[in-house]
Design a protein around this motif. Structure first.
Motif, short mmCIF file in Angstrom:
data_model
loop_
_atom_site.label_atom_id
_atom_site.label_comp_id
_atom_site.label_asym_id
_atom_site.label_seq_id
_atom_site.Cartn_x
_atom_site.Cartn_y
_atom_site.Cartn_z
N THR A 176 1.02 17.61 -7.82
CA THR A 176 1.95 18.50 -7.13
C THR A 176 3.08 18.98 -8.05
O THR A 176 3.33 20.18 -8.15
N ASP A 192 -7.05 22.45 0.34
CA ASP A 192 -6.22 23.15 1.33
C ASP A 192 -6.43 24.66 1.23
O ASP A 192 -6.09 25.26 0.20
N CYS A 239 1.49 11.58 -0.22
CA CYS A 239 0.63 11.28 0.94
C CYS A 239 -0.45 10.24 0.60
O CYS A 239 -0.95 9.57 1.50
N GLN A 297 4.30 25.10 -2.16
CA GLN A 297 2.90 25.55 -2.26
C GLN A 297 2.32 25.92 -0.91
O GLN A 297 1.49 25.20 -0.36
N ASP A 312 -8.23 14.55 -4.75
CA ASP A 312 -7.24 15.27 -3.97
C ASP A 312 -7.07 16.65 -4.62
O ASP A 312 -6.27 16.82 -5.54
N HIS A 336 0.37 13.04 -5.13
CA HIS A 336 1.23 13.42 -4.00
C HIS A 336 1.56 12.18 -3.16
O HIS A 336 0.73 11.28 -3.03
N SER A 383 -4.90 19.75 -8.37
CA SER A 383 -4.07 19.22 -9.42
C SER A 383 -2.96 18.37 -8.80
O SER A 383 -2.88 18.26 -7.59
N ASN A 427 -6.62 13.51 3.22
CA ASN A 427 -6.67 12.41 2.24
C ASN A 427 -6.77 11.07 2.95
O ASN A 427 -7.52 10.18 2.52
N HIS A 446 -4.70 26.54 2.95
CA HIS A 446 -3.36 27.10 3.15
C HIS A 446 -2.47 26.95 1.92
O HIS A 446 -1.27 27.14 2.00
N LYS A 447 -3.08 26.58 0.79
CA LYS A 447 -2.29 26.60 -0.44
C LYS A 447 -2.75 27.77 -1.32
O LYS A 447 -2.10 28.79 -1.36
N GLY A 449 -4.48 19.68 7.56
CA GLY A 449 -3.62 19.46 6.39
C GLY A 449 -4.16 18.45 5.41
O GLY A 449 -4.98 17.57 5.74
N GLY A 450 -3.67 18.58 4.17
CA GLY A 450 -4.13 17.72 3.09
C GLY A 450 -3.77 16.27 3.30
O GLY A 450 -4.53 15.36 2.91
N THR A 451 -2.62 16.03 3.91
CA THR A 451 -2.18 14.65 4.13
C THR A 451 -3.18 13.92 5.01
O THR A 451 -3.63 12.81 4.69
N ALA A 495 -6.07 19.25 -2.86
CA ALA A 495 -5.34 20.03 -1.86
C ALA A 495 -4.77 21.29 -2.50
O ALA A 495 -4.92 22.39 -1.98
N HIS A 496 -4.13 21.11 -3.64
CA HIS A 496 -3.56 22.30 -4.28
C HIS A 496 -4.60 23.07 -5.09
O HIS A 496 -4.74 24.28 -4.92
N LEU A 504 -1.85 25.14 9.15
CA LEU A 504 -2.53 24.25 8.24
C LEU A 504 -4.03 24.51 8.28
O LEU A 504 -4.54 24.83 9.34
C1 PLP Z 1 -1.81 17.51 -4.45
C2 PLP Z 1 -1.39 17.53 -3.00
N1 PLP Z 1 -2.00 16.70 -2.13
C3 PLP Z 1 -1.66 16.68 -0.83
C4 PLP Z 1 -0.67 17.48 -0.35
C5 PLP Z 1 -0.32 17.42 1.10
O1 PLP Z 1 -0.96 18.47 1.76
P1 PLP Z 1 -0.45 19.05 3.18
O2 PLP Z 1 0.90 19.61 2.93
O3 PLP Z 1 -1.48 20.08 3.50
O4 PLP Z 1 -0.45 17.91 4.14
C6 PLP Z 1 0.01 18.35 -1.22
C7 PLP Z 1 1.10 19.21 -0.72
O5 PLP Z 1 1.83 19.82 -1.45
C8 PLP Z 1 -0.37 18.38 -2.58
O6 PLP Z 1 0.23 19.18 -3.46
#
Ligand code: PLP
Length: 479
Positions: free
Chosen positions: A247, A301, A192, A92, A272, A190, A245, A156, A303-304, A151-153, A274-275, A311
């Motif tokens: 991952t 995100d 993370c 993604q 979350d 995810h 949603s 979160n 970047h998704k 980034g999403g990680t 992110a996606h 990021l």
């Molecule tokens: C639902 C979800 N949360 C968090 C992440 C992590 O995000 P990142 O890759 O930007 O750190 C992802 C990455 O695929 C994700 O799908």
């Protein structure tokens, strides 16, 4: 020392405007040709896969070769995966729009640190505009605020730090915690989230994974029971997290029910997204994230699903004040007072001290194309998910996992006498990747392996899905 110290010529050359102009022009031409090629010549590989040791050896040799940088960039292109190829359907990662990539060049030259206002006047102002837009789309009121982070990680983790600050007894930031803290989340979240909870010191017990229903959404009927079980083990649950949603399957949790549950039990509600939180830009698909406006914090995100290079993540809070409580450290050399809550010193609220100028890459898309472009991209990619799912269902020998809610489609090929379907589908994927013709990934759903596609490229067409299914049949018949 009175006299001037002569500067080494090689240091001067580092900043040569004529080098920048000359190499830059050639590089832009090369990248434009690359874009043209990978978008129009589908027979070119998406990825020319090499074994990691071979790749390492190649670059060890390269470093002592001549200094022609254009050759170097050519080699990088040859040896990288091409997300702009319409047959890229793997992880993604957004297919960056041209203008956001060009903004990346500007940000890398200017290199404004952005954490403090003086080190990023424009980038902090643009960050405010971009995150205010996200907050508005989510449906937040005027007390909301957010920032961009790497980034999403990380986003979160930052959100859960805020949740801990808001909901844990006492001040964990000052005194640590004696209580065993925990969060509730779907087993499909995810990884993370699991990491974040462990980094926060919650341990394995502190991440309570709630089972999912047939659509891989959190089973909300189990929430009360999970909370009671946690309490009986002596855990203090501080937050519930919704996936928007997930991952693996792109499933949206029932955010409305999670919000009600969180309110009833005085828990922090984090989403979350992110996606998939990008659906807030889409009239057609925003129903998937109904209830997101009731979350205390949301991760999205860019970047998704939103056309931006990695990021680039927004973390937005319903109540701005909560976001300032996350980090209470004093950093006198950066700002006068930690207590004041000025939006323009974004480093007060982020992990990063020096931060990339992320906002330019999003703002430039908005400025050139308008916010509708996010809606168009989401609609196209989610619609493609439905088209591809239907094609899988219509074709003998293929099995669709579930009707996709998002642009993530899981399926497998079952037309074989071989007993081990997992190994069979793994082998199909490996051969597909080695052929370079397509890039897809795979995932385990329970103990079953599925081929997984994330449709990230709006230039992907029905014809590409047809070719992918044909290719899978050809590979399968050779096994
Ligand atoms: C639902 C979800 N949360 C968090 C992440 C992590 O995000 P990142 O890759 O930007 O750190 C992802 C990455 O695929 C994700 O799908």
């Amino acid at each position: 020392m009175k006299e001037n110290i002569p500067i080494d010529e090689s240091l001067q050359k580092l900043y040569s405007p004529s080098d920048f102009r000359q190499i830059g022009h050639q590089l832009i031409d090369m990248l434009a040709d690359h874009l043209d090629k990978v978008q129009s010549q589908k027979e070119l590989p998406v990825l020319s896969y090499k074994d990691p040791e071979e790749e390492l050896a190649y670059w060890k040799e390269d470093i002592s070769s001549d200094t022609n940088m254009l050759d170097f960039y050519e080699k990088i292109l040859e040896r990288s995966i091409h997300v702009h190829h319409p047959r890229y359907m793997g992880h993604q990662v957004a297919v960056p729009s041209v203008i956001s990539s060009l903004s990346g060049l500007v940000t890398d030259l200017l290199s404004n640190g952005t954490g403090v206002y003086e080190m990023g006047m424009a980038s902090n102002a643009l960050e405010r505009i971009v995150t205010d837009l996200v907050a508005k789309k989510i449906g937040y009121g005027s007390n909301s605020a957010g920032f961009l982070t790497s980034g999403g990680t990380l986003a979160n983790l930052t959100a859960l730090l805020a949740a801990r600050q808001a909901k844990a007894p006492g001040s964990v930031w000052e005194d640590g915690h004696n209580e065993k803290l925990a969060v509730l989340v779907s087993e499909e979240a995810h990884y993370c989230i699991d990491r974040a909870a462990r980094i926060l010191g919650f341990g394995a017990e502190g991440i309570i994974k709630v089972s999912t229903n047939k659509m891989y959404q959190i089973n909300t009927s189990l929430l009360d029971q999970s909370l009671q079980e946690a309490k009986s083990k002596g855990l203090t649950v501080i937050a519930v997290i919704g996936c928007a949603s997930s991952t693996s399957t792109g499933s949206y949790d029932d955010l409305e029910t999670l919000a009600t549950f969180a309110k009833h039990h005085n828990l922090w509600f984090h989403v979350d997204g992110a996606h998939g939180a990008g659906v807030v830009f889409s009239e057609k698909y925003k129903y998937l994230a109904k209830g997101i406006d009731q979350a205390d914090s949301v991760v999205l995100d860019f970047h998704k699903m939103l056309l931006t290079p990695s990021l680039n993540t927004a973390l937005v809070f319903k109540e701005a004040t909560e976001s300032y409580k996350t980090f209470e450290q004093k950093a006198q050399y950066l700002w006068d007072s930690q207590q004041s809550k000025e939006w323009y010193n974004s480093g007060k609220r982020t992990f990063e001290c020096t931060k990339l100028m992320m906002s330019l890459k999003v703002y430039s898309i908005l400025r050139m194309h308008g916010e509708d472009i996010f809606e168009k991209n989401i609609d196209r990619l989610y619609d493609l998910g439905k088209v591809f799912a239907q094609m899988i269902k219509d074709r003998d020998g293929f099995e669709l996992l579930i009707e996709p809610e998002a642009n993530i489609v899981n399926f497998r090929y079952t037309n074989t006498v071989l007993e081990d379907l997992n190994a069979f589908n793994s082998e199909i994927r490996e051969r597909l990747i080695l052929s370079g013709k397509f890039y897809i990934v795979q995932t385990m759903i329970g103990d079953q392996r599925y081929l997984r596609t994330s449709l990230m490229n709006p230039l992907t067409e029905k014809e590409d899905f047809m070719a992918l299914l044909d290719e899978i049949e050809i590979i399968a018949s050779s096994l």
